[in-house]
Design a protein around this motif. Structure first.
Motif, PDB file in Angstrom:
ATOM      1  N   GLY A 138      67.753  81.879  10.527  1.00 21.25           N
ATOM      2  CA  GLY A 138      66.676  81.672   9.511  1.00 21.25           C
ATOM      3  C   GLY A 138      66.749  80.396   8.981  1.00 21.25           C
ATOM      4  N   PHE A 139      67.878  79.777   8.888  1.00 23.60           N
ATOM      5  CA  PHE A 139      67.952  78.686   8.018  1.00 23.60           C
ATOM      6  C   PHE A 139      67.409  77.452   9.028  1.00 23.60           C
ATOM      7  N   ASN A 140      68.026  77.624  10.297  1.00 32.03           N
ATOM      8  CA  ASN A 140      67.144  76.703  11.362  1.00 32.03           C
ATOM      9  C   ASN A 140      65.736  76.552  11.376  1.00 32.03           C
ATOM     10  N   LYS A 141      65.087  77.854  11.394  1.00 34.76           N
ATOM     11  CA  LYS A 141      63.833  78.079  11.419  1.00 34.76           C
ATOM     12  C   LYS A 141      63.043  77.234  10.070  1.00 34.76           C
ATOM     13  N   LEU A 193      57.480  63.962  14.724  1.00 38.53           N
ATOM     14  CA  LEU A 193      57.971  65.266  13.980  1.00 38.53           C
ATOM     15  C   LEU A 193      57.928  66.443  14.807  1.00 38.53           C
ATOM     16  N   LYS A 194      56.384  66.669  15.305  1.00 40.86           N
ATOM     17  CA  LYS A 194      56.309  67.881  16.034  1.00 40.86           C
ATOM     18  C   LYS A 194      57.323  68.277  17.090  1.00 40.86           C
ATOM     19  N   THR A 195      57.627  67.097  17.939  1.00 35.62           N
ATOM     20  CA  THR A 195      58.783  67.527  18.920  1.00 35.62           C
ATOM     21  C   THR A 195      59.940  67.637  18.421  1.00 35.62           C
ATOM     22  N   ILE A 196      60.573  66.934  17.234  1.00 33.14           N
ATOM     23  CA  ILE A 196      61.296  67.113  16.613  1.00 33.14           C
ATOM     24  C   ILE A 196      61.412  68.826  16.076  1.00 33.14           C
ATOM     25  N   SER A 197      60.539  69.088  15.463  1.00 34.76           N
ATOM     26  CA  SER A 197      60.470  70.581  15.105  1.00 34.76           C
ATOM     27  C   SER A 197      60.736  71.581  16.020  1.00 34.76           C
ATOM     28  N   ASN A 198      59.856  71.430  17.173  1.00 37.48           N
ATOM     29  CA  ASN A 198      59.932  72.204  18.525  1.00 37.48           C
ATOM     30  C   ASN A 198      61.061  72.396  18.888  1.00 37.48           C
ATOM     31  N   ASN A 199      61.998  71.132  19.042  1.00 35.36           N
ATOM     32  CA  ASN A 199      63.268  71.160  19.544  1.00 35.36           C
ATOM     33  C   ASN A 199      64.129  72.086  18.504  1.00 35.36           C
ATOM     34  N   ILE A 200      63.948  71.985  17.217  1.00 35.43           N
ATOM     35  CA  ILE A 200      64.956  72.770  16.379  1.00 35.43           C
ATOM     36  C   ILE A 200      64.357  74.146  16.583  1.00 35.43           C
ATOM     37  N   ASN A 201      63.207  74.531  16.820  1.00 38.87           N
ATOM     38  CA  ASN A 201      62.838  76.111  17.111  1.00 38.87           C
ATOM     39  C   ASN A 201      63.429  76.621  18.465  1.00 38.87           C
ATOM     40  N   ASP A 202      63.319  75.387  19.341  1.00 37.65           N
ATOM     41  CA  ASP A 202      64.039  76.049  20.576  1.00 37.65           C
ATOM     42  C   ASP A 202      65.372  76.252  20.472  1.00 37.65           C
ATOM     43  N   ILE A 203      66.183  75.400  19.716  1.00 34.66           N
ATOM     44  CA  ILE A 203      67.607  75.906  19.412  1.00 34.66           C
ATOM     45  C   ILE A 203      67.740  77.019  18.759  1.00 34.66           C
ATOM     46  N   ALA A 204      66.731  77.519  17.865  1.00 32.90           N
ATOM     47  CA  ALA A 204      66.814  78.543  17.040  1.00 32.90           C
ATOM     48  C   ALA A 204      66.656  80.030  17.940  1.00 32.90           C
ATOM     49  N   GLY A 205      66.150  79.432  19.304  1.00 31.05           N
ATOM     50  CA  GLY A 205      65.994  80.919  20.124  1.00 31.05           C
ATOM     51  C   GLY A 205      66.620  80.798  21.273  1.00 31.05           C
ATOM     52  N   PHE A 257      72.534  73.295  24.160  1.00 34.44           N
ATOM     53  CA  PHE A 257      72.979  72.774  22.707  1.00 34.44           C
ATOM     54  C   PHE A 257      73.371  71.210  23.060  1.00 34.44           C
ATOM     55  N   LYS A 258      74.307  71.221  23.974  1.00 33.99           N
ATOM     56  CA  LYS A 258      74.701  69.689  24.308  1.00 33.99           C
ATOM     57  C   LYS A 258      73.774  68.820  24.751  1.00 33.99           C
ATOM     58  N   ARG A 259      72.775  69.258  25.287  1.00 27.04           N
ATOM     59  CA  ARG A 259      71.701  68.648  25.769  1.00 27.04           C
ATOM     60  C   ARG A 259      70.767  67.982  24.521  1.00 27.04           C
ATOM     61  N   PHE A 260      70.694  68.989  23.680  1.00 22.96           N
ATOM     62  CA  PHE A 260      69.964  68.715  22.204  1.00 22.96           C
ATOM     63  C   PHE A 260      70.669  67.522  21.465  1.00 22.96           C
TER      64      PHE A 260
END
Length: 360
Positions: free
Chosen positions: A10-13, A35-47, A115-118
């Protein structure tokens, strides 16, 4: 004060939401991406851990309310159900169990690669540039609240929290503020856990359920550096009731888990940030056994803290202090909220839901 701090997905989200609402006028120059791409990337990581929708698409389609770990639990239960054992030969059940385990391990290998790709697309560097003051602010917050010792844990596999908890000046060759207690080994590109240091360090940060950088090599667990491909990542993702045994079977994770156990016995505040605790029966049991005692305080902070409190109320019989992240929109507000979680007089905080009378 001696505190255990447990971060969840939940912290990542929450962080992704902060990026999405980042003030346009404060965006660092030459960030390299929007910023939208960065936000989406973090949400992708969270999922990323939700990978079994690909391994078992029909189950996921028919039962969308089941999380991936529940699917593993269901498959495990079916393999041990007496009715199925009467009809299906033992060797076929073992074959099915083996194939499920192979699918799980293949999914985890893909997760570690993603994760490594991120990291490789400079995801971590971008996060550090957007939130340059978080690490120092977090350290100052602990100092100002006289938190003598802090055992910082995450059940996430990624390096987002590690990235945030960095400072502008390198210390002993690293910008990470809190050590994970890994040091040099005799294998190039592989770091080895220093268990002696882990036992005595006052403040550290550990990955309780593994990391995309943890790998098995000759039956030992190491942390890899550089561009080494992770052939056998160490990530705990399984039937929730099998997690503890998997942890105890791993040299590094068992050391972290035992340290958590010992500190639950003596520390006085447990702060949970962004973890629902729905699929953590092993940690709930540790709280029941070692933290549910006098002169302790349990604090939960999430978008829906009352749900987390319900998960924990059978395991901690005292009042659970609750804080919501719903009004956090920037780094400054996040640090202010975190400061409240470690305030000596937590019940008197105007951000504590309990003190407002909203929670019994």
């Amino acid at each position: 004060m001696k505190s255990i701090i447990l971060f969840g997905n939940g912290f990542n989200k929450l962080l992704a939401n902060l990026v999405n609402n980042y003030p346009t006028e404060k965006i660092p120059k030459a960030l390299g991406t929007d910023l939208k791409t960065i936000s989406n990337n973090i949400n992708d990581i969270a999922g990323l851990w939700e990978r079994f929708k690909y391994a078992f698409p029909k189950i996921k389609q028919s039962h969308p309310y089941l999380c991936d770990e529940q699917i593993l639990c269901l498959l495990n239960d079916l393999a041990n159900e007496e009715l199925f054992k009467e009809v299906i030969p033992t060797d076929k059940i073992e074959e099915l169990t083996g194939k499920v385990n192979i699918a799980r391990k293949n999914s985890l290998k893909e997760v570690a690669t993603d994760f490594k790709r991120f990291e490789n697309i400079s995801g971590n560097k971008v996060i550090r540039r957007l939130f340059p003051h978080f690490g120092v602010g977090f350290e100052n917050m602990l100092n100002n609240n006289e938190v003598e010792e802090a055992f910082i844990c995450t059940t996430n596999y990624d390096g987002i929290l590690d990235t945030l908890l960095t400072g502008p000046i390198k210390n002993n060759g690293t910008s990470f503020i809190y050590p994970d207690c890994f040091g040099l080994s005799n294998i190039e590109g592989h770091l080895k856990l220093n268990e002696s240091r882990l036992k005595i360090v006052k403040r550290c940060m550990v990955h309780l359920h593994g990391s995309y950088k943890f790998t098995k090599y000759k039956n030992n667990t190491y942390k890899i550096t550089g561009d080494i491909f992770n052939e056998e990542p160490v990530l705990i993702f399984n039937n929730p009731f099998l997690k503890e045994q998997e942890i105890l079977n791993d040299q590094v994770l068992s050391a972290y888990y035992k340290t958590l156990t010992e500190r639950l016995k003596s520390y006085d505040r447990l702060v949970i940030i962004g973890n629902s605790f729905r699929y953590e029966p092993h940690i709930k049991e540790l709280i029941s056994k070692h933290f549910d005692r006098s002169r302790t305080e349990l604090v939960v902070c999430s978008l829906n803290p009352e749900e987390v409190a319900k998960e924990l109320q059978e395991h901690y019989r005292k009042e659970i202090y609750q804080f919501s992240t719903k009004d956090v929109w920037c780094e400054k507000q996040l640090l202010h909220l975190l400061n409240q979680l470690f305030a000596p007089n937590i019940m008197n905080s105007n951000m504590c839901i309990n003190s407002t009378g909203l929670v019994a």
